[in-house]
Each structure stands twice: as C-alpha cells, then as structure tokens.
Design an enzyme around this catalytic site. Structure first.
Site, short mmCIF file in Angstrom:
data_model
loop_
_atom_site.label_atom_id
_atom_site.label_comp_id
_atom_site.label_asym_id
_atom_site.label_seq_id
_atom_site.Cartn_x
_atom_site.Cartn_y
_atom_site.Cartn_z
N LYS A 1 0.81 -1.23 0.00
CA LYS A 1 0.00 0.00 0.00
C LYS A 1 0.84 1.27 0.00
O LYS A 1 0.38 2.31 -0.46
CB LYS A 1 -0.98 0.01 1.19
CG LYS A 1 -2.08 -1.03 1.03
CD LYS A 1 -3.32 -0.73 1.82
CE LYS A 1 -4.42 -1.71 1.44
NZ LYS A 1 -5.63 -1.56 2.19
N LYS B 1 -4.96 -10.11 -6.78
CA LYS B 1 -6.27 -10.22 -6.13
C LYS B 1 -7.21 -9.10 -6.56
O LYS B 1 -6.76 -7.98 -6.86
CB LYS B 1 -6.13 -10.29 -4.60
CG LYS B 1 -5.90 -8.97 -3.93
CD LYS B 1 -6.22 -9.09 -2.43
CE LYS B 1 -6.34 -7.70 -1.85
NZ LYS B 1 -7.19 -7.56 -0.71
N LYS C 1 -10.44 -3.14 -4.55
CA LYS C 1 -11.18 -1.90 -4.83
C LYS C 1 -10.24 -0.76 -5.18
O LYS C 1 -10.66 0.25 -5.72
CB LYS C 1 -12.07 -1.53 -3.65
CG LYS C 1 -11.34 -1.41 -2.35
CD LYS C 1 -12.34 -1.42 -1.21
CE LYS C 1 -11.63 -1.64 0.10
NZ LYS C 1 -12.46 -2.12 1.15
P1 ATP Z 1 -8.90 -4.07 -1.05
O1 ATP Z 1 -7.60 -4.74 -1.46
O2 ATP Z 1 -10.01 -4.36 -2.03
O3 ATP Z 1 -8.71 -2.62 -0.75
P2 ATP Z 1 -8.76 -4.88 1.70
O4 ATP Z 1 -8.38 -6.30 1.97
O5 ATP Z 1 -7.67 -3.89 1.82
O6 ATP Z 1 -9.44 -4.78 0.27
P3 ATP Z 1 -11.29 -4.71 3.22
O7 ATP Z 1 -12.29 -4.15 2.31
O8 ATP Z 1 -11.37 -4.21 4.60
O9 ATP Z 1 -9.82 -4.36 2.73
O10 ATP Z 1 -11.40 -6.28 3.23
C1 ATP Z 1 -12.50 -6.90 3.81
C2 ATP Z 1 -12.38 -8.39 3.77
O11 ATP Z 1 -12.40 -8.86 2.42
C3 ATP Z 1 -11.07 -8.93 4.37
O12 ATP Z 1 -11.38 -10.07 5.16
C4 ATP Z 1 -10.26 -9.31 3.19
O13 ATP Z 1 -9.36 -10.36 3.48
C5 ATP Z 1 -11.32 -9.75 2.19
N1 ATP Z 1 -10.89 -9.60 0.81
C6 ATP Z 1 -10.43 -8.47 0.21
N2 ATP Z 1 -10.13 -8.70 -1.08
C7 ATP Z 1 -10.41 -10.03 -1.32
C8 ATP Z 1 -10.33 -10.87 -2.46
N3 ATP Z 1 -9.90 -10.42 -3.63
N4 ATP Z 1 -10.71 -12.16 -2.35
C9 ATP Z 1 -11.15 -12.65 -1.17
N5 ATP Z 1 -11.27 -11.89 -0.03
C10 ATP Z 1 -10.90 -10.61 -0.10
#
Ligand code: ATP
Ligand code: LTN
Length: 331
Positions: A117, A199, A202
């Site tokens: 990040k 992965k 967002k």
């Molecule tokens: P992003 O990478 O989309 O910003 P994040 O992991 O930083 O997502 P959150 O939105 O808080 O942040 O994630 C919420 C939940 O969704 C967490 O348990 C995370 O592990 C899960 N998660 C995020 N992206 C994926 C994915 N591509 N596949 C499966 N689970 C996911």
C-alpha cells in the site's frame, strides 16, 4: 453480552472504496453461515479507513453503506452484533498500549500489506498506515475473540495479533485470549477480472478489475463477458495454466453453491463464450437480489442497529482494557 459456551468471532471491513464480490465471497458470505454456531461481532472499521486519505462526507456515507451490506448479505442484527469501531474508544487506547509495550518495528516491517500500500513512498505515508495491524490486533483482543474469519491477505495480521497477545501474557501473566484465523478453502482470494494473477481489489487502477456490490447489474454482466481468459478452450480449474477460468469457476461455484468439479462436468465440451454468458447471468441475478435487500434498509435503521451493537459490547471492551491497565500499572 456474557460469553456463553459458544466460541466468539470478530471481523471487520473498512468503509473505503467500493465493496466488491471478492470481499463478499472471501469474507462476508462466510460470516453469514457462522452466525448460528458462533457468537458474532462484525465491525465497520472506520479508524482503519482513515489510514489513507478520505473525504469526510463520503466516509460518513460509507460507514452506513458497509453496515447495510452486512445486513443485505444476511448478517442478522438479532443474532450478531454490528457496530462502528470509533464509537468504542477502548480500541485506540488499547492499540496505544500494545504499541508501547509489545509491538516492535521489526514486527511491522514484515507486513506485506504495508509494503504494497505504501509503494515507493514509504517515507511520506502516515504512521497510521504502518501501525494499522496493531489497531487490528486491538480490535480482536479486546473481545476475547476465538476465531477471525478473513480473506487470506489478512492472515499475516492475525498471526501478528497472536504474537502480541503471547508477548503480553508472557510478561504480565495470562490476560489475553489468542485468536485463530479462519480462511475459507474456496474464495479466500478472488482474483481481478482484468488480471487474474492479482487479487480483486477496490483500489485497482481499472474498474474492469472488480464487480462492486453496488454495480449496475447489466454493467456487471458486461464486465464478466470482458474478463480475461486463458489460451485453450477447456473449462477446467488449473490455477497455474488457467488462472482466468479458474477464478471465474470459483466465483460461479460460490454464487450457485455448486462444486467446481460439478461445473467442470456441466461445461465439458462447451466454449468459453457460453460459460461466460451463463456466469454473467448468475452475477446479474445475484446483484439484483442483493441490491433489492440493500435498498430496503433505511439509514436510520442502520444507525439504530449500530448504536445498539455498541451498547451491547462496550462493556466487554472496557473490561479487557481495565484488566490490561491494571496489569501494566496505570490503574
Ligand atoms: P482491497 O484490497 O479491495 O482494498 P482490503 O483487503 O484492503 O481490500 P477490506 O475491504 O477491509 O480491505 O477487506 C474486507 C475483507 O475482504 C477482508 O477479510 C479481506 O481479506 C477480504 N478480501 C479483500 N479482497 C479479497 C479478495 N480479492 N478475495 C477474497 N477476499 C478478499
Ligand atoms: N485489516 C482488515 C480489516 C480489519 C479487521 C479487523 C478484520 C480491521 N480490524 C479485525 C478482522 C478483524 C482489512 O483491511 N481487511
């Protein structure tokens, strides 16, 4: 909320960006099935969201949106607690204590999410982004959590939580409960539609990467049709040779609740085009149904649900914090 003989679950999602089907399939949908077996606490982690820049008006809306998504996904406020992290001040207080007493630079330097990040700007990002796993440890440990259901990108943070708790207990005697991560076998890592080697996220550069839960269903169907597939024509799960089709099979399997093997059989001798067209329909009807439930919940209702949630669990957090303060000598 007294701890009965059921094990306790804690998890959370940040109110930032658009929640996508990766978040839903990897995390939230798993929580729904756990509600009967466990005592569940689901948090909207707003203090995690401010580790990167947020617009105050949008943040305020997103907090409500995440809670609505929990409910529309099937989290039942009668059974589970839904609350907003910043309404219980023990989270930040305890994070500070963990920072001072058990968290080390060498722990946080290992966190891969921070490296991802912060990119090439490590010197200039806020300290909160670096320290974010300690706040997450505080969230989990305050509620004597047994199980933390998350996507696999969070495993490292749950491991750190265990390390911090263990260190605290070694120094001050048995005080904190060590939690375990629970990662679902299929769907723990939904990949990007435009690049199935990374992965779904967002924060991806293109919105063709993900399907947001609030996407227009027709637009979402088009994204599936445009998803990157692999060479060859066989519809078969093979992560190395066919990352694109494997990812679409995973999404399909979780949405229709059919084994991947069964889908492979159904699509034997069929073309990618037909497979994608059918998956596009599945995604479209999932979103129509989801959004109907989402739109039926009012902001007021959600605010009340979260306020009740806070009231119910604040005593647990305060109790843990008091025990910790006593142990370290400030109380
Ligand atoms: P992003 O990478 O989309 O910003 P994040 O992991 O930083 O997502 P959150 O939105 O808080 O942040 O994630 C919420 C939940 O969704 C967490 O348990 C995370 O592990 C899960 N998660 C995020 N992206 C994926 C994915 N591509 N596949 C499966 N689970 C996911
Ligand atoms: N860091 C997590 C969100 C999060 C969380 C938590 C998850 C904050 N506190 C406690 C589980 C338990 C993320 O970005 N997905």
């Amino acid at each position: 909320m007294e701890k009965n003989n059921k094990k306790r679950i804690f998890s959370g999602v940040q109110p930032s960006g658009d929640l996508h089907i990766g978040n839903y399939l990897g995390a939230i949908s798993q929580w729904v099935n756990m509600q009967n077996k466990y005592e569940c606490i689901f948090c909207v982690v707003d203090y995690h969201a401010i580790t990167v820049k947020q617009d105050p008006e949008i943040l305020r809306k997103k907090i409500i949106e995440i809670a609505k998504i929990y409910i529309a996904s099937g989290i039942d406020p009668q059974k589970s607690v839904i609350f907003q992290q910043s309404t219980i001040t023990a989270h930040t207080e305890f994070a500070w204590i963990l920072n001072c007493i058990v968290a080390r630079m060498s722990d946080l330097n290992k966190m891969t999410q921070f490296k991802d990040k912060s990119g090439n700007h490590q010197e200039n990002v806020g300290i909160g982004l670096y320290d974010y796993p300690v706040l997450m440890a505080s969230d989990i440990l305050l509620y004597n959590t047994d199980v933390v259901p998350v996507g696999d990108d969070q495993l490292q943070h749950v491991e750190l939580t265990r390390t911090l708790a263990r260190r605290f207990n070694e120094r001050f005697g048995d005080t904190l409960q060590l939690p375990k991560a629970e990662i679902r076998k299929t769907g723990a890592r939904i990949m990007g539609l435009d690049d199935p080697t990374k992965k779904m996220s967002k924060s991806a550069a293109s919105d063709l990467n993900y399907i947001a839960l609030t996407d227009n269903p027709d637009k979402a169907a088009k994204k599936i049709m445009r998803a990157v597939t692999d060479t060859g024509s066989e519809i078969k799960y093979d992560l190395e040779k066919k990352p694109g089709i494997s990812n679409l099979l995973t999404i399909y399997s979780l949405l229709v609740k059919k084994e991947i093997k069964e889908l492979e059989k159904e699509y034997q001798n069929k073309m990618y085009g037909e497979f994608k067209k059918n998956l596009a329909e599945v995604v479209k009807s999932f979103l129509i149904d989801f959004q109907k439930k989402y739109n039926a919940i009012s902001d007021k209702e959600v605010e009340q649900i979260m306020a009740q949630g806070t009231k119910k669990i604040k005593p647990i957090a305060d109790n843990t914090l008091d025990r910790v303060k006593m142990k370290i000598g400030v109380l």
